[in-house]
Design a protein around this motif. Structure first.
Motif, PDB file in Angstrom:
ATOM      1  N   ARG A 248       0.812  -1.218   0.000  1.00 30.46           N
ATOM      2  CA  ARG A 248       0.000   0.000   0.000  1.00 30.46           C
ATOM      3  C   ARG A 248       0.845   1.267   0.000  1.00 30.46           C
ATOM      4  O   ARG A 248       0.311   2.371  -0.054  1.00 30.46           O
ATOM      5  CB  ARG A 248      -0.905   0.024   1.243  1.00 30.46           C
ATOM      6  CG  ARG A 248      -1.868  -1.140   1.367  1.00 30.46           C
ATOM      7  CD  ARG A 248      -3.068  -1.012   0.503  1.00 30.46           C
ATOM      8  NE  ARG A 248      -3.853   0.173   0.776  1.00 30.46           N
ATOM      9  CZ  ARG A 248      -5.011   0.461   0.177  1.00 30.46           C
ATOM     10  NH1 ARG A 248      -5.491  -0.375  -0.742  1.00 30.46           N
ATOM     11  NH2 ARG A 248      -5.666   1.559   0.477  1.00 30.46           N
ATOM     12  N   GLN A 254       4.302  -1.265  -4.019  1.00 31.77           N
ATOM     13  CA  GLN A 254       3.146  -0.889  -4.825  1.00 31.77           C
ATOM     14  C   GLN A 254       3.568  -0.429  -6.213  1.00 31.77           C
ATOM     15  O   GLN A 254       4.571   0.265  -6.388  1.00 31.77           O
ATOM     16  CB  GLN A 254       2.359   0.221  -4.134  1.00 31.77           C
ATOM     17  CG  GLN A 254       1.021   0.526  -4.796  1.00 31.77           C
ATOM     18  CD  GLN A 254       0.250   1.595  -4.049  1.00 31.77           C
ATOM     19  OE1 GLN A 254       0.847   2.515  -3.501  1.00 31.77           O
ATOM     20  NE2 GLN A 254      -1.069   1.475  -4.004  1.00 31.77           N
ATOM     21  N   PRO A 261      -3.318  -2.490  -3.967  1.00 32.33           N
ATOM     22  CA  PRO A 261      -2.152  -3.080  -3.290  1.00 32.33           C
ATOM     23  C   PRO A 261      -1.547  -4.234  -4.092  1.00 32.33           C
ATOM     24  O   PRO A 261      -1.598  -5.409  -3.699  1.00 32.33           O
ATOM     25  CB  PRO A 261      -2.751  -3.567  -1.965  1.00 32.33           C
ATOM     26  CG  PRO A 261      -4.177  -3.865  -2.278  1.00 32.33           C
ATOM     27  CD  PRO A 261      -4.594  -2.872  -3.324  1.00 32.33           C
TER      28      PRO A 261
END
Length: 454
Positions: A248, A254, A261
């Protein structure tokens, strides 16, 4: 006067004590994977002589009937039989025919046969070979799918089995896979390296990360006595939320420009090559899993480290008396176990999910590996066979669901029943009327009593 078997007796050398541990270990190897009662420290185990009136063929059949391998096979058979009952009970045609069973019972039995045989035929075609395909190259594709599903199961199952052999329960496969996938995946998409070298570096990064994550549990057990089951369960949660946080956070795992995510796609230089071309999903990770089987077999059966592992697993106190550093064995065993489970995580990100992965990359493999290790009786070859079997369940289950409408949950129930039957060998022996291990034939016992009476 000192006890001749006391560990503190100066007349007993360390070599003699090591020999006693070796005798205890060798005696228990014959019962590998089954219920064991570790002999007391200093006690020599003398194998019982075969019954005098029992020829070698009967003795061989008796050993097969009382062995652990036959229990595993019969556990699978029982689970498939229960699965057949569930398939028939959930089939609409069977339910309709059973409504007029007493008027035309043949219709019900015919519907049951069609339901069960059709489901298991679809299972075979989805897991082994599809006879409906005109060419062998396309018909054999289901088998390659089975081996693809089995690849991470074999590697993770070996990790759990090795920990079992040292007397430890590594239930932290999920966390170890996630950490290994994060480390290996990051190297795979964030670095630019030549083909081959890139794959090796990503592989090593994932295996080392999994080993270090499991090594935490081994170190805590060795230093503080913390139970590895509790520690590995907690590390599962720590590993999951750590990887989820990294997924995240922009700039870490990411993908750039994405709010989901997930990671970027793995670079082609790090991806495992296909074994049979792009038409099949089977990749180089399967070869690595086979190599891991050979490595674990050599460690456990041919190396001094494996002897120390088995000695600690059978009786830590006796192993300590023989001069084995039990605490270091716990740490080393968990490092190797975590490295093998880390290999399963790397298989997922470099061989199966190469377009990017999320926090669900483990796909339940960390827990399925426990079942694979139990079914394989904690032996490398047994884990290989069990991993392929569970890979077939995964591949064939989807085919059963698509072709016959069989709920995929039934496959999960069958897998759970296998564990149940393996955990209850007396139940399997009672159903198939198998003799208990160590029980001599009636004639042999009668002859022994007559000789004792004389």
């Amino acid at each position: 006067m000192s006890d001749p078997h006391s560990p503190h007796d100066p007349n007993v050398s360390r070599a003699d004590r090591a020999a006693e541990v070796a005798d205890a270990t060798s005696a228990d190897i014959a019962l590998e994977g089954g219920s064991r009662v570790a002999p007391a420290a200093g006690a020599r185990v003398v194998p019982s002589a075969p019954a005098p009136d029992e020829d070698r063929w009967r003795r061989a059949l008796r050993e097969i009937a009382t062995g652990n391998a036959i229990i595993s096979v019969l556990a699978v058979v029982l689970a498939l039989l229960v699965g057949a009952i569930m398939i028939a009970a959930t089939d609409e045609n069977v339910q309709a025919a059973s409504g007029y069973f007493f008027a035309r019972p043949g219709d019900t039995f015919a519907a049951i046969w069609q339901s069960v045989s059709g489901a298991y035929a679809s299972f075979f075609q989805g897991a082994i070979y599809n006879f409906r395909r005109p060419e062998f190259a396309t018909g054999i594709r289901p088998l390659t799918e089975t081996l693809t599903f089995a690849t991470p199961l074999i590697a993770a199952g070996l990790g759990v089995a090795l920990a079992f052999r040292v007397g430890m329960f590594n239930i932290g496969g999920r966390g170890q896979m996630l950490v290994a996938a994060a480390a290996g995946g990051y190297v795979a998409f964030a670095f630019d390296l030549p083909w081959g070298l890139h794959m090796v570096v990503a592989l090593v990064a994932g295996v080392v990360a999994g080993a270090l994550w499991a090594g935490i549990a081994g170190l805590l057990k060795a230093r503080t006595g913390a139970h590895e089951v509790i520690v590995t369960i907690m590390l599962n949660y720590v590993g999951f939320y750590l990887v989820y946080y990294l997924l995240r956070t922009p700039g870490l795992l990411q993908a750039p420009g994405s709010s989901n995510p997930t990671t970027p796609a793995m670079k082609d230089t790090a991806v495992f090559p296909d074994l049979f071309g792009p038409a099949y999903n089977l990749h180089f990770g399967f070869i690595l899993s086979l190599a891991a089987v050979a490595l674990v077999w050599w460690i456990l059966e041919r190396s001094s480290l494996g002897f120390r592992f088995r000695a600690v697993g059978l009786n830590p106190n006796a192993a300590r008396v023989a001069g084995i550093n039990v605490k270091s064995m716990y740490v080393v065993a968990m490092l190797i176990s975590g490295g093998l489970i880390g290999l399963a995580g790397v298989d997922q990100v470099l061989g199966t999910v190469t377009t990017g992965f999320s926090s669900g990359i483990d796909a339940g493999i960390g827990f399925d590996a426990i079942t694979v290790a139990l079914l394989g009786r904690s032996t490398p070859v047994g884990v290989l066979v069990a991993g392929i079997l569970f890979g077939a369940f995964k591949a064939g289950g989807f085919s059963m669901q698509a072709a016959n409408g069989v709920p995929i949950d039934i496959v999960l129930v069958v897998q759970s029943l296998i564990v149940l039957f393996i955990a209850a060998p007396p139940l399997v022996r009672a159903i198939f009327r198998l003799p208990a291990p160590g029980v001599r034939p009636v004639k042999a016992r009668t002859l022994k009593k007559k000789e004792a009476a004389k």
